[in-house]
Design a protein around this motif. Structure first.
Motif, PDB file in Angstrom:
ATOM      1  N   SER A 242       0.805  -1.224   0.000  1.00  9.39           N
ATOM      2  CA  SER A 242       0.000   0.000   0.000  1.00  9.39           C
ATOM      3  C   SER A 242       0.836   1.272   0.000  1.00  9.39           C
ATOM      4  O   SER A 242       0.396   2.304  -0.512  1.00  9.39           O
ATOM      5  N   SER A 243       2.040   1.221   0.575  1.00 10.55           N
ATOM      6  CA  SER A 243       2.883   2.425   0.549  1.00 10.55           C
ATOM      7  C   SER A 243       3.318   2.727  -0.881  1.00 10.55           C
ATOM      8  O   SER A 243       3.454   3.894  -1.273  1.00 10.55           O
ATOM      9  N   LEU A 244       3.537   1.687  -1.683  1.00  8.47           N
ATOM     10  CA  LEU A 244       3.901   1.896  -3.086  1.00  8.47           C
ATOM     11  C   LEU A 244       2.781   2.609  -3.836  1.00  8.47           C
ATOM     12  O   LEU A 244       3.031   3.566  -4.587  1.00  8.47           O
ATOM     13  N   ILE A 245       1.557   2.170  -3.630  1.00  7.92           N
ATOM     14  CA  ILE A 245       0.416   2.778  -4.326  1.00  7.92           C
ATOM     15  C   ILE A 245       0.194   4.213  -3.842  1.00  7.92           C
ATOM     16  O   ILE A 245      -0.063   5.116  -4.644  1.00  7.92           O
ATOM     17  N   GLN A 246       0.294   4.432  -2.538  1.00  6.67           N
ATOM     18  CA  GLN A 246       0.121   5.786  -2.006  1.00  6.67           C
ATOM     19  C   GLN A 246       1.180   6.730  -2.563  1.00  6.67           C
ATOM     20  O   GLN A 246       0.870   7.843  -3.000  1.00  6.67           O
ATOM     21  N   ALA A 247       2.438   6.292  -2.551  1.00  2.00           N
ATOM     22  CA  ALA A 247       3.528   7.135  -3.029  1.00  2.00           C
ATOM     23  C   ALA A 247       3.395   7.410  -4.521  1.00  2.00           C
ATOM     24  O   ALA A 247       3.712   8.512  -4.995  1.00  2.00           O
ATOM     25  N   ALA A 248       2.926   6.410  -5.273  1.00  2.00           N
ATOM     26  CA  ALA A 248       2.764   6.585  -6.716  1.00  2.00           C
ATOM     27  C   ALA A 248       1.765   7.699  -7.016  1.00  2.00           C
ATOM     28  O   ALA A 248       2.028   8.582  -7.844  1.00  2.00           O
ATOM     29  N   TYR A 249       0.631   7.680  -6.326  1.00  2.00           N
ATOM     30  CA  TYR A 249      -0.360   8.728  -6.571  1.00  2.00           C
ATOM     31  C   TYR A 249       0.048  10.064  -5.948  1.00  2.00           C
ATOM     32  O   TYR A 249      -0.286  11.128  -6.475  1.00  2.00           O
ATOM     33  N   ARG A 250       0.788  10.004  -4.858  1.00  2.00           N
ATOM     34  CA  ARG A 250       1.299  11.251  -4.287  1.00  2.00           C
ATOM     35  C   ARG A 250       2.235  11.941  -5.274  1.00  2.00           C
ATOM     36  O   ARG A 250       2.217  13.171  -5.405  1.00  2.00           O
ATOM     37  N   SER A 251       3.042  11.162  -5.965  1.00  2.00           N
ATOM     38  CA  SER A 251       3.953  11.737  -6.956  1.00  2.00           C
ATOM     39  C   SER A 251       3.189  12.395  -8.109  1.00  2.00           C
ATOM     40  O   SER A 251       3.716  13.270  -8.794  1.00  2.00           O
ATOM     41  N   ALA A 252       1.941  11.947  -8.313  1.00  2.00           N
ATOM     42  CA  ALA A 252       1.101  12.507  -9.372  1.00  2.00           C
ATOM     43  C   ALA A 252       0.197  13.619  -8.840  1.00  2.00           C
ATOM     44  O   ALA A 252      -0.668  14.114  -9.563  1.00  2.00           O
ATOM     45  N   GLY A 253       0.395  13.982  -7.559  1.00  2.00           N
ATOM     46  CA  GLY A 253      -0.366  15.095  -6.984  1.00  2.00           C
ATOM     47  C   GLY A 253      -1.699  14.719  -6.379  1.00  2.00           C
ATOM     48  O   GLY A 253      -2.538  15.592  -6.139  1.00  2.00           O
ATOM     49  N   VAL A 254      -1.898  13.430  -6.109  1.00  2.00           N
ATOM     50  CA  VAL A 254      -3.168  12.970  -5.538  1.00  2.00           C
ATOM     51  C   VAL A 254      -2.909  12.298  -4.194  1.00  2.00           C
ATOM     52  O   VAL A 254      -2.043  11.442  -4.076  1.00  2.00           O
ATOM     53  N   SER A 255      -3.667  12.687  -3.189  1.00  2.00           N
ATOM     54  CA  SER A 255      -3.525  12.116  -1.853  1.00  2.00           C
ATOM     55  C   SER A 255      -4.537  10.990  -1.653  1.00  2.00           C
ATOM     56  O   SER A 255      -5.746  11.193  -1.829  1.00  2.00           O
ATOM     57  N   ILE A 256      -4.054   9.798  -1.316  1.00  2.00           N
ATOM     58  CA  ILE A 256      -4.930   8.673  -0.972  1.00  2.00           C
ATOM     59  C   ILE A 256      -4.444   8.083   0.344  1.00  2.00           C
ATOM     60  O   ILE A 256      -3.359   8.402   0.814  1.00  2.00           O
ATOM     61  N   GLY A 257      -5.238   7.215   0.951  1.00  2.99           N
ATOM     62  CA  GLY A 257      -4.910   6.664   2.254  1.00  2.99           C
ATOM     63  C   GLY A 257      -3.685   5.770   2.228  1.00  2.99           C
ATOM     64  O   GLY A 257      -3.265   5.273   1.173  1.00  2.99           O
ATOM     65  N   ARG A 258      -3.121   5.533   3.406  1.00  3.65           N
ATOM     66  CA  ARG A 258      -1.899   4.735   3.535  1.00  3.65           C
ATOM     67  C   ARG A 258      -2.156   3.235   3.421  1.00  3.65           C
ATOM     68  O   ARG A 258      -1.317   2.495   2.908  1.00  3.65           O
ATOM     69  N   THR A 259      -3.314   2.788   3.876  1.00  3.41           N
ATOM     70  CA  THR A 259      -3.557   1.351   3.939  1.00  3.41           C
ATOM     71  C   THR A 259      -4.343   0.851   2.730  1.00  3.41           C
ATOM     72  O   THR A 259      -5.033   1.615   2.044  1.00  3.41           O
ATOM     73  N   SER A 260      -4.258  -0.438   2.498  1.00  3.25           N
ATOM     74  CA  SER A 260      -5.052  -1.037   1.417  1.00  3.25           C
ATOM     75  C   SER A 260      -6.540  -0.898   1.714  1.00  3.25           C
ATOM     76  O   SER A 260      -7.363  -0.814   0.800  1.00  3.25           O
ATOM     77  N   TYR A 261      -6.898  -0.848   2.999  1.00  2.00           N
ATOM     78  CA  TYR A 261      -8.302  -0.669   3.381  1.00  2.00           C
ATOM     79  C   TYR A 261      -8.812   0.687   2.914  1.00  2.00           C
ATOM     80  O   TYR A 261      -9.911   0.799   2.361  1.00  2.00           O
ATOM     81  N   ALA A 262      -8.015   1.721   3.150  1.00  2.00           N
ATOM     82  CA  ALA A 262      -8.396   3.069   2.727  1.00  2.00           C
ATOM     83  C   ALA A 262      -8.408   3.170   1.206  1.00  2.00           C
ATOM     84  O   ALA A 262      -9.290   3.806   0.610  1.00  2.00           O
ATOM     85  N   GLN A 263      -7.439   2.541   0.564  1.00  2.00           N
ATOM     86  CA  GLN A 263      -7.346   2.602  -0.894  1.00  2.00           C
ATOM     87  C   GLN A 263      -8.500   1.865  -1.564  1.00  2.00           C
ATOM     88  O   GLN A 263      -8.876   2.179  -2.695  1.00  2.00           O
ATOM     89  N   ALA A 264      -9.085   0.901  -0.855  1.00  2.00           N
ATOM     90  CA  ALA A 264     -10.233   0.162  -1.392  1.00  2.00           C
ATOM     91  C   ALA A 264     -11.470   1.039  -1.488  1.00  2.00           C
ATOM     92  O   ALA A 264     -12.468   0.655  -2.117  1.00  2.00           O
ATOM     93  N   ALA A 265     -11.421   2.229  -0.882  1.00  2.00           N
ATOM     94  CA  ALA A 265     -12.555   3.157  -0.921  1.00  2.00           C
ATOM     95  C   ALA A 265     -12.217   4.422  -1.703  1.00  2.00           C
ATOM     96  O   ALA A 265     -13.048   5.321  -1.824  1.00  2.00           O
ATOM     97  N   ALA A 266     -11.003   4.508  -2.262  1.00  4.77           N
ATOM     98  CA  ALA A 266     -10.584   5.711  -2.984  1.00  4.77           C
ATOM     99  C   ALA A 266     -11.210   5.729  -4.379  1.00  4.77           C
ATOM    100  O   ALA A 266     -11.532   4.692  -4.954  1.00  4.77           O
TER     101      ALA A 266
END
Length: 328
Positions: A242-266
């Motif tokens: 999940s840190s990989l996915i969060q960092a990937a979208y952060r690099s693109a200017g989008v903030s998403i949650g840290r956990t896979s649980y949070a990302q499942a609702a993004a």
């Protein structure tokens, strides 16, 4: 379009490693031993359990941070309410003191001491103003006391909740450490050939990513191929799923949650048939693992310890729970 030309190969899913290894290792009698397959299967199971505990631990940390913010706000509200109460109480005390010092007038006293009709009207106006001020001050003081009481309860509740979360985090960390120890012991029991195969980076094909946010996020993820998986890691030299996915979208200017649980609702939900580059794919009923679609067939992800960030077939990673699209 941006081209990914790194010679590092893609990272396989931790639950699909057995299938990958079976498909790529030589099919000699030695490699076909059931005990080797069982050992790898056991490692994948332990890794999956560890991944869930890792996400649970991360979520508890997020919950604590949110609760701490709530506690800080409650303390600030309490401080402001206490200041307001103190100020208003002083005003009421002054009015009370004035009353007992003879400053309180009534209509009869105003009439007796007035020198003229206009003086009487002036005195009556002052009496009405004083009464209104006193009533207003008393009401505001009552409200301030109630606010202070509410803020005190909120602060106390938040404090107790924070204490419970701290204890929960400690327990989850202990559970995670125990599970990791078992998984690592199982990993060490694997043959050198199996471990070597797991460490392979895989797909070395050139990948063109689309323009826009999803493409920028995908390019970041692809650039991490070959880096190791570490439970709880936030990069930049190692990642968990999940840190990989969060960092990937952060690099693109989008903030998403840290956990896979949070990302499942993004973002918004899309079907398996609609998957395109940059979509977030969350796996298992527990939603404990996450990957990013490279296209409609492949995904890049950080899978498990002993396996680098790599690309794998979307459906080989595990049973899909939800697919979320951040852009579009």
């Amino acid at each position: 379009m941006v081209s990914h030309t790194s010679r590092r190969t893609a990272r396989g899913a931790f639950v699909a490693t057995a299938a990958v290894v079976a498909a790529t290792l030589p099919t000699s009698a030695a490699n076909a031993q059931p005990s080797a397959d069982d050992a790898l299967k056991k490692y994948n199971e332990l890794s999956e359990q560890a991944s869930k505990l890792n996400q649970d631990h991360l979520k508890a940390q997020d919950d604590l941070a949110a609760k701490q913010a709530e506690l800080d706000k409650a303390k600030n509200d309490l401080s402001e309410a206490q200041k307001a109460e103190e100020s208003l109480r002083g005003q009421v005390d002054l009015l009370t003191e004035a009353t007992y010092s003879g400053a309180r007038f009534n209509q009869i006293s105003a009439l007796l001491v007035s020198d003229s009709q206009q003086d009487f009207l002036n005195r009556m106006s002052a009496i009405n103003i004083l009464a209104a001020d006193n009533a207003d001050a008393l009401k505001r003081l009552t409200d301030a006391v109630e606010q202070a009481d509410t803020a005190t309860k909120t602060a106390n509740d938040a404090t107790e909740a924070s204490k419970k979360l701290l204890a929960e985090i400690d327990q989850k960390k202990a559970d995670l450490d125990k599970q990791l120890s078992e998984a690592q012991a199982q990993y060490r029991s694997l043959s050198a050939a199996v471990r070597s195969q797991m460490a392979q980076v895989g797909d070395t094909s050139n990948i063109s990513v689309p323009a826009g946010t999803a493409g920028a996020a995908l390019q970041f993820a692809l650039n991490q191929i070959g880096k190791p998986y570490v439970y709880g890691s936030n990069g930049p030299n190692s990642w968990d799923c999940s840190s990989l996915i969060q960092a990937a979208y952060r690099s693109a200017g989008v903030s998403i949650g840290r956990t896979s649980y949070a990302q499942a609702a993004a973002g918004r939900s899309v079907s398996r048939g609609e998957v395109k580059a940059g979509d977030i794919i969350v796996y298992y009923s527990s939603q404990s693992h996450v990957a990013m679609a490279v296209d409609g067939i492949r995904a890049v992800h950080a899978s498990t310890e002993g396996v680098p960030v790599k690309i794998a077939d979307i459906d080989s990673i595990g049973p899909i729970s939800v697919i979320r699209r951040i852009e579009g």
